[in-house]
Design an enzyme around this catalytic site. Structure first.
Site, PDB file in Angstrom:
ATOM      1  N   GLU A 148       6.187  -0.626   8.855  1.00  0.00           N
ATOM      2  CA  GLU A 148       4.994   0.004   8.296  1.00  0.00           C
ATOM      3  C   GLU A 148       3.701  -0.502   8.940  1.00  0.00           C
ATOM      4  O   GLU A 148       3.591  -1.635   9.379  1.00  0.00           O
ATOM      5  CB  GLU A 148       4.925  -0.269   6.786  1.00  0.00           C
ATOM      6  CG  GLU A 148       6.239   0.080   6.096  1.00  0.00           C
ATOM      7  CD  GLU A 148       6.061   0.569   4.687  1.00  0.00           C
ATOM      8  OE1 GLU A 148       5.798   1.764   4.538  1.00  0.00           O
ATOM      9  OE2 GLU A 148       6.165  -0.244   3.756  1.00  0.00           O
TER      10      GLU A 148
ATOM     11  N   ASP B  37      -3.226  -0.591   0.356  1.00  0.00           N
ATOM     12  CA  ASP B  37      -3.422  -0.639   1.820  1.00  0.00           C
ATOM     13  C   ASP B  37      -4.907  -0.486   2.198  1.00  0.00           C
ATOM     14  O   ASP B  37      -5.553   0.473   1.783  1.00  0.00           O
ATOM     15  CB  ASP B  37      -2.659   0.497   2.496  1.00  0.00           C
ATOM     16  CG  ASP B  37      -1.156   0.363   2.356  1.00  0.00           C
ATOM     17  OD1 ASP B  37      -0.705  -0.419   1.517  1.00  0.00           O
ATOM     18  OD2 ASP B  37      -0.435   1.064   3.089  1.00  0.00           O
TER      19      ASP B  37
HETATM   20  C1  FRU Z   1       2.591   0.494   2.740  1.00  0.00           C
HETATM   21  C2  FRU Z   1       2.784   1.988   2.550  1.00  0.00           C
HETATM   22  C3  FRU Z   1       2.306   2.745   3.762  1.00  0.00           C
HETATM   23  C4  FRU Z   1       1.953   4.071   3.176  1.00  0.00           C
HETATM   24  C5  FRU Z   1       1.401   3.689   1.835  1.00  0.00           C
HETATM   25  C6  FRU Z   1       1.620   4.703   0.744  1.00  0.00           C
HETATM   26  O1  FRU Z   1       2.097  -0.181   1.639  1.00  0.00           O
HETATM   27  O2  FRU Z   1       4.133   2.265   2.290  1.00  0.00           O
HETATM   28  O3  FRU Z   1       3.275   2.809   4.777  1.00  0.00           O
HETATM   29  O4  FRU Z   1       1.046   4.761   3.981  1.00  0.00           O
HETATM   30  O5  FRU Z   1       2.009   2.476   1.474  1.00  0.00           O
HETATM   31  O6  FRU Z   1       1.020   4.309  -0.449  1.00  0.00           O
END
Ligand code: FRU
Length: 443
Positions: free
Chosen positions: A275, A51
Site C-alpha cells: 500500500e 491516510d
Molecule cells: C491504507 C489504505 C489505502 C487506501 C485507503 C482506504 O490505509 O488501505 O491503500 O487508499 O486505506 O481508506
C-alpha cells in the site's frame, strides 16, 4: 520509447519481494516504534483522520504557500464506526504555519464532483501555481450499493489562497480518470480470484537523476491460470497473494497524461497489498517504501502491520529489502495495530515517517475481533488522528529508528529537530518514558 521500456522490463524479471526474504521479518530494536498514547490535543475531534500526505512541489520538497504547509487526509465523521470509514472516505485539507497545529480547511472537492463513490489515498502536487490532487476513485459516483472498483484519478485546477486568518483551497477542479488496470501487467477486478484486488494510491514522483515524471501506485499482478504459471517459484495457493508496486510515466511531464509501465516490484507468493508506495532518493540510493498488514501476508509467512522498504540504485533497479527482510518500522508486539499507513520523507540526513494512530488498547484482540466489540468500545480503541512522527536513518540497505516527535508534527527541512539522546533506548517501556515524558521526543 515506452514499448522499448516494457520490452526491457519483460526481458529481465521484475524484482520480487520473495518469501525467503519475508520469512526473516522479526521485530528488532532498530525497527520497533515506541508505544503511542492518545494526544492531549487532537487535530479535529469531529473527524476520523487516517491516510495523510503533504502538498509537495514537483521535486518532492514540501510546498510552502505564504508560510503555510498543507496536508491532505482521508477523513470521515468521528461518529461513524471506525471500520466503516473507508466506505465514506472524504479528502480534506489541513494547514499549519508550524507543522504542529493543523486547522481543517474543509473538503478538497465539492460534494459529488470527484470520481468514485468515495475517494481513497493519493498524493498532492503544487506545480507552477497549479494544484493536482491525485486520488483513488473507489466505486462509482452515485452508486446505490458500494462497489470496490478502483481507478486512479486527478482533480486539477482550483485555487489556493491565503489571508491573515488561514488558507483556503477552492474548486472547481477538472476531474479525470488517469489510469485503469490493463489486465496484462496490472490485474483487473474481474481477474482477481477471490482476494480484494488493488489499483490505487497514486504517488507523484519526479526522478532527480533522470528527470522522468512518474506516478507510482499499488496494484496486483494478474495470474490468469495458476496451474500454468511458471514465472514464479511459489506453490499454487500462494499465487493468490500477488501484490505489486506499479508505475506510470508521463513522457511530456504533464501531470495529467500517463502511460502504464511495467511494475517496479512484485511480491507474488508473499503479500497481497503493497500500500501507498513512495520513493525517497538519498545519497544516490532509491528507497521504495510501502505499508502492509499482518493479514495480507501469505498464511505461511508471519509479518506485521508495518512500513516495509527496499533499496536500489535507480528507480527501476534491482530492489533488495531493507534490513534483509524489508521490515523498516513496526508497532510494539503488545500494541501491534497502534499505527498504520506510514509515509516517509527526507529531512536533511534523516528520514521522517508519519502515520495515523490506529487501534490501541486491544489487549490481544485482532483487527477482526474489534469489529465484534460493542460500538462504544470500537470507538474508544480507535485513534483516528495523526500519530507521532518517527525519525529514521537509512544507510545503504539498513535503517534504524532514532526517536519520535509529537503526534502530527511534520517539520520542514530548515527546522532543527530536538537533539537525540546519545543512545536510543531499545526497551519499549523506557522508550515510552523518554519519548513522551517531556513533551517532545527524545532530548
Ligand atoms: C491504507 C489504505 C489505502 C487506501 C485507503 C482506504 O490505509 O488501505 O491503500 O487508499 O486505506 O481508506
Amino acid at each position: 520509447m515506452l514499448d522499448e521500456r516494457w520490452a526491457d522490463r519483460d526481458a529481465r524479471a521484475v524484482p520480487q519481494w520473495t518469501r525467503r526474504q519475508a520469512a526473516g521479518i522479526r521485530r528488532t530494536d532498530e525497527t520497533v516504534a515506541p508505544i503511542v498514547y492518545p494526544p492531549d490535543e487532537q487535530t479535529d475531534r469531529d473527524l476520523h483522520i487516517w491516510d495523510t500526505w503533504l502538498l509537495r512541489n514537483r521535486d518532492g520538497s514540501i510546498a510552502e504557500i505564504d508560510g503555510y504547509r498543507v496536508i491532505l487526509s482521508l477523513t470521515a465523521p468521528a461518529a461513524l464506526l471506525p471500520g466503516k470509514r473507508h466506505d465514506v472516505a472524504t479528502l480534506r485539507y489541513f494547514y499549519s504555519t508550524d507543522g504542529r497545529d493543523w486547522t481543517c480547511g474543509g473538503p478538497v472537492f465539492e460534494d459529488g464532483a470527484a470520481f468514485g463513490s468515495r475517494q481513497w489515498a493519493g498524493s498532492a502536487l503544487y506545480d507552477d501555481g497549479q494544484l493536482y490532487f491525485f486520488y483513488t476513485a473507489a466505486g462509482s459516483r452515485g452508486e446505490d450499493e458500494l462497489t470496490y472498483t478502483q481507478r486512479i484519478a486527478v482533480g486539477s485546477g482550483g485555487t489556493i489562497t491565503t489571508d491573515g486568518d488561514g488558507l483556503s483551497i477552492t474548486g472547481p477542479f477538472d476531474h479525470e480518470i488517469l489510469l485503469e488496470p490493463d489486465g496484462e501487467h496490472y490485474e483487473r477486478e474481474a481477474q482477481s480470484r477471490g482476494m480484494i484486488y488493488t489499483f490505487r494510491d497514486p504517488w507523484f514522483f519526479e526522478d532527480p537523476q533522470t528527470g522522468e515524471t512518474c506516478l507510482l501506485f499499488e496494484a496486483n499482478t494478474p495470474i490468469p491460470d495458476p496451474d500454468r504459471e511458471a514465472r514464479f517459484d511459489v506453490d499454487r495457493d500462494a499465487l493468490d497473494f500477488n501484490g505489486s508496486v506499479g508505475v506510470a510515466v508521463s513522457p511530456s511531464g504533464d501531470p495529467t497524461e500517463w502511460e502504464l509501465d511495467a511494475p517496479l516490484l512484485e511480491a507474488v507468493g508473499t503479500n497481497q497489498e503493497l500500500e501507498r508506495p513512495h520513493v525517497i532518493v538519498q545519497d544516490g540510493s532509491y528507497y521504495l517504501f510501502i505499508s502492509s498488514h499482518e493479514h495480507t501476508f501469505e498464511p505461511g509467512l508471519e509479518g506485521y502491520d508495518a512500513l516495509y522498504g527496499f533499496v536500489a540504485d535507480s528507480l527501476r533497479g534491482e530492489y533488495t529489502p531493507l534490513n534483509g527482510s524489508g521490515l523498516v518500522v513496526t508497532n510494539p508486539a503488545d500494541a501491534p495495530f497502534q499505527t498504520y499507513s506510514w509515509l516517509a520523507y527526507p529531512h536533511r540526513e534523516e528520514i521522517l515517517v508519519s502515520s495515523f494512530f490506529n487501534y490501541y488498547d486491544l489487549q490481544g484482540l485482532s483487527l477482526d475481533d474489534v469489529a465484534h466489540l460493542p460500538p462504544a468500545e470500537q470507538q474508544r480503541r480507535f485513534g483516528g488522528t495523526l500519530a507521532p512522527t518517527l525519525r529514521l536513518t537509512a544507510n545503504s540497505d539498513e535503517t534504524r529508528l532514532l526517536g519520535a516527535l509529537e503526534h502530527g508534527h511534520l517539520p520542514l527541512p530548515d527546522e532543527d529537530l530536538p537533539r537525540l539522546l546519545a543512545e536510543y533506548v531499545a526497551d519499549t517501556n523506557d522508550r515510552t518514558k523518554t519519548t513522551y515524558g517531556d513533551g517532545d521526543a527524545r532530548r
